[in-house]
Every structure is written in structure tokens, then in C-alpha cells.
Design a protein around this motif. Sequence first.
Motif, PDB file in Angstrom:
ATOM      1  N   ARG A  48     -35.081  80.714 -85.902  1.00  0.00           N
ATOM      2  CA  ARG A  48     -36.080  79.673 -85.691  1.00  0.00           C
ATOM      3  C   ARG A  48     -35.536  78.303 -86.116  1.00  0.00           C
ATOM      4  N   GLN A 102     -42.058  92.568 -78.500  1.00  0.00           N
ATOM      5  CA  GLN A 102     -42.760  91.684 -77.561  1.00  0.00           C
ATOM      6  C   GLN A 102     -42.488  90.212 -77.872  1.00  0.00           C
ATOM      7  N   HIS A 103     -42.550  89.867 -79.137  1.00  0.00           N
ATOM      8  CA  HIS A 103     -42.322  88.458 -79.491  1.00  0.00           C
ATOM      9  C   HIS A 103     -40.871  88.066 -79.254  1.00  0.00           C
ATOM     10  N   GLY A 157     -40.450  87.515 -75.582  1.00  0.00           N
ATOM     11  CA  GLY A 157     -41.035  86.230 -75.205  1.00  0.00           C
ATOM     12  C   GLY A 157     -40.105  85.092 -75.566  1.00  0.00           C
ATOM     13  N   CYS A 158     -39.531  85.206 -76.737  1.00  0.00           N
ATOM     14  CA  CYS A 158     -38.618  84.177 -77.223  1.00  0.00           C
ATOM     15  C   CYS A 158     -37.391  84.096 -76.318  1.00  0.00           C
ATOM     16  N   ARG A 175     -41.709  76.795 -77.152  1.00  0.00           N
ATOM     17  CA  ARG A 175     -42.318  78.104 -76.912  1.00  0.00           C
ATOM     18  C   ARG A 175     -41.507  79.212 -77.605  1.00  0.00           C
ATOM     19  N   ALA A 176     -40.188  79.112 -77.507  1.00  0.00           N
ATOM     20  CA  ALA A 176     -39.319  80.116 -78.132  1.00  0.00           C
ATOM     21  C   ALA A 176     -39.552  80.161 -79.640  1.00  0.00           C
ATOM     22  N   HIS A 215     -42.160  79.195 -81.203  1.00  0.00           N
ATOM     23  CA  HIS A 215     -43.517  79.676 -81.444  1.00  0.00           C
ATOM     24  C   HIS A 215     -43.565  81.207 -81.438  1.00  0.00           C
ATOM     25  N   CYS A 216     -42.832  81.830 -80.516  1.00  0.00           N
ATOM     26  CA  CYS A 216     -42.797  83.299 -80.460  1.00  0.00           C
ATOM     27  C   CYS A 216     -42.291  83.867 -81.784  1.00  0.00           C
ATOM     28  N   GLN A 274     -44.878  83.645 -84.420  1.00  0.00           N
ATOM     29  CA  GLN A 274     -45.870  84.725 -84.347  1.00  0.00           C
ATOM     30  C   GLN A 274     -45.330  86.011 -84.941  1.00  0.00           C
TER      31      GLN A 274
END
Length: 504
Positions: free
Chosen positions: A180, A446-447, A450-451, A475-476, A478-479, A482
Motif C-alpha cells: 500500500r 477477493q481484495h 481487485g487490487c 482504487r488499488a 483502497h482494496c 479493505q
Amino acid sequence: SPFSPSESPDQTLARDTIFALSSGAGKAGVAVIRVSGPGVKECLHRMTRRRHSELPADLPKPRRAAIRTLVHPTTGDTLDHALVIFFQGPHSYTGEDVAELHTHGGVAVVRAALDALASLPQFRMADKGEFSRRAFDNDKLDLTSLEGLADLLSAETEVQRKQALRQAEGALYKLCERWRTSMVRSLALVEAVIDFGEDENIEEGVYAQVRDSVYQLAEELRGHLADNRRGEIVRTGIHLAIAGPPNAGKSSFLNLLAQRQVAIVSDQAGTTRDVIESTLDIGGYPVVISDTAGIRESGDTIEMEGVRRAKERLAQADLRLILVDAHALLDGGQVSCHPAATDRLTSTLQHIGIGPVPGSSSAWPVNPDLIVLNKWDLVPPSARPRLLEQLTRHHPLARDGHVVPLSCLSQDGFTALLDRLTGRLRAAFDTADLANPGITQIRHRQHLRGCLEALENFLELEEADVVLAAEELRRAAHCLGQLTGRTGVEQILDALFSQFCIGK
Ligand code: GDP
């Protein structure tokens, strides 16, 4: 006064002070009662005395055990002599002031201490997982560490325990934070490009530099996702399917497994009717075995049903073991000229629906991890080496090291078979790579997907689309947020904390 409730900013909401028995219920040598919240200091002031003293004891040095007499806060009755440990917030499990009272483990002692705590103002029993919830709220733990902790509490085997411990210690969290951080850095650079464009003297090639770093990150994520779901499977149990023709000795083998060395960890009704699923501990791995002994394969329709089910189980299993009657591969007690035993094995497997489709050149539909030649006691000793050699040399599924002789009757070969099985488990489900903390839940996958998707979208964009590019990076990140619980986590939290016990 040193006993006034602490006033760190995160406690301005005037939370209740919670308490619970953190050790197991029932009679025990020692019981541990945990107290957390703004009232801890006051509780220690009112409820603890030095030995042979009527005066309130001073606060124990944080993290040092102190022997105290425990008294009722209003009546002053002596409750017990206890070991008291004080953890000053934020240096505690919950991030608040915490006290642990180690009392004698008698049921009445514990009840008296809990009653005394309940009589203090703004004190109440903790809900399930409430200590951990406070730890999360106070940023002491992230979501993946909490999940690791929940797994640690329910780990039944060594490999599960190690995996859970690693996650509880924050291995996955640290990895996600590294990812991140890298994304946020890239985002900052891209936004600089948006803000200053080409006219300002922003360094040449910044965007190319970001692309490189995103490309590498995407590769790393892809590698992480290509883990054959090892961590998830170890967490929930490795499903072992045992297939073989009727009378090969499958039930005998299951009984042997359940009786010897491998401890049955738990029995529960499986998803299919008539199936009992047992979790065995084999070499530290949780292995789930469905016992379909209740379904007898006799008579045509039932046999077909048996074949269908066996195929289905083989297809869904994580590990496949085929058990055949070795004696039935022989020709009148002998190993005849070369193709006979091999052909018999093939037709045996075809008979139970796992051979290649006759007349087609297609590969075998299943690739068993082990082929067990049962009833080895019925194979004459003189024929044994030859039979083994023939099969491992000539049968496409019977690769070397995959064929294991066994006698369920005498138990000869059983230890060797367990070793082989453990070897296969280790090869397929080793999760000990410390640099590579496993994904242990579908949620993680899943996350991460998405990332990765956002990163791949980013890589497809041109520098002219810099605004869209920034959006994908956001967005990446943010995944991952989460995944570790930075945003949008309420439902996950509720589901998670309901698995905890009170006092954790
Ligand atoms: P399943 O139909 O595959 O579940 O087979 P069972 O476990 O019911 O065994 C069928 C028969 O083979 C029973 O009479 C067992 O006692 C016998 N049997 C199982 N294992 C062995 C073995 O290793 N040696 C011998 N001689 N008999 C066995």
C-alpha cells in the motif's frame, strides 16, 4: 491522583470498563480475569491491598506481577490472594488501561471476584471478542491479525497453529502495508504530474518510473495469488478422498487411520447426507476424510451411484488416494508376463470410473497422489518385488514413490504410508515460507484480485490518461485498505467477533 481514570484522547467517549474471565470455565489451578477501560486504576485502588495491610495498595509497576490481597470494593471483605498485573494504556492489548487478576481457579473465587467487579460504577461483563474489538478500534491490531488470532484460538493442528500465529503477529498486514505504501507513493507522483503537467520543471520520466514500480507490484501480487489456495485449504482442512473398488479394504483402511497415530480431531456431519467428516491430524496437517462406509456398493444401481459419488469426491478433493486389492492384480498368485498386472490395475480403475475413456487417447482424468496396494499379505513374498517393479515401470499413474504396499490386516506398511502421505502434504501445502505470508481467507483473495485488476488497468493506460491512472491507483490502494481494515469493515467485524470467546 494516580488513580483517576486516564484521559488519553481515544477514551474521551467515557467507555465502560469491561471485565471477563479470560481463562477456561470450570475448576482450575489459576483463573485469569481481565479488566480493560478507564476504570482500571480505580478498580485496583479499591480492590487491592498489600498483604497484612488495610490500606489501598499502590499501583503495581506496569507489566510487573505483584502479589495483592483482593477485597470487595464496598464491604472490604477479603476475596482471595491474587497476582495482579497492570498494563498502562496505550501499552496494553486493548490500548486502554488493562489489569489481569490471577486468582485461585475455584468456581466460587471467580464468581466472587466477578461480582465485586460488577459492583463498581460503569463496570460490566465484556461481550464476545470485545477486548479484541477495542484493540482494533485503538489501532493495536489490524483486521488480518485479528483473523489470525481467531484462527489461533480454533487451530487444531500444528500447521494450522503456525499459520495462524504468523498472521496474528501481523505478517500479512506488514506485507499489505508495504504494498500500500508503494501504491500511495506512486499515486503521489502521478498527482504531481497532474498538478504540474509538463510546463513546470517536474523531473523527466516520472511517469515511466511509476509504471515500472506498478509493473513490479502487479507481478508480485500475481505471484501471491498463484498459491493454489494453500493457506485457505490448511485453514479449513485438506480434503482427502479415498477411492477404490468394493472390497479393496477402504473401510478397513479408514478404521486403521482413525485408530493409529493420527488423532481424530473432530467429527461432524458433512455437507452430503450419510457422510461423516472426520478431521485427522496427519503430520500436523488437518486432513478431512469423508467416511462413506454407510453407502455400500452392491447391486447395479447402487454401484453406479457409488461410482458417481466416488468420482465427484475425487474431483473435489485436495488430495487423492486410490486403494486397490493387490492380490487381485495377480495371475493365480503370480506376477505373469509384463502387461498383465498393469492392465488389471487399469481395468480396476476403469471399473470404478477413473480410468481413461476407452478408445480415446485422452489423459487420465484424475492424478492420484498415492496408490495403495492393499492386502499385501496375500501377495506371495516371492512375487512382491516383481509386482511393484512392473507397476511403477509400466503403469502411467504408478510413478515411483506413489505406490505403497499395505496390509490393513497386519498393519505392515502403515507407518511408511503415513510418511508418504505426510510427504505429499508437505509438498502440496507447505505454508512455512516466512517471506510469503499466506492468504488464508477468500476475503483476502477477493481484495487482492481487485487490487491487481486496478493495477493492470493502470498499466494499460497511456500517460495522457493520467487522471484515470491516478483513479486506478487510488482504487488499488483502497482494496488493500479493505483487506487490512482501514475502510468499510463493519460487517466483517461483526462476523469476526462473533467467533471469539468472551474474555478475548
Ligand atoms: P471396502 O469395501 O473397500 O470398504 O473393503 P472392507 O474394508 O470392507 O474390506 C473387505 C474385506 O477385505 C474384509 O473382509 C476385510 O477384512 C478384508 N481386508 C481388508 N484389508 C485387508 C488386508 O490388508 N489383508 C487381507 N487379507 N484382508 C483385508
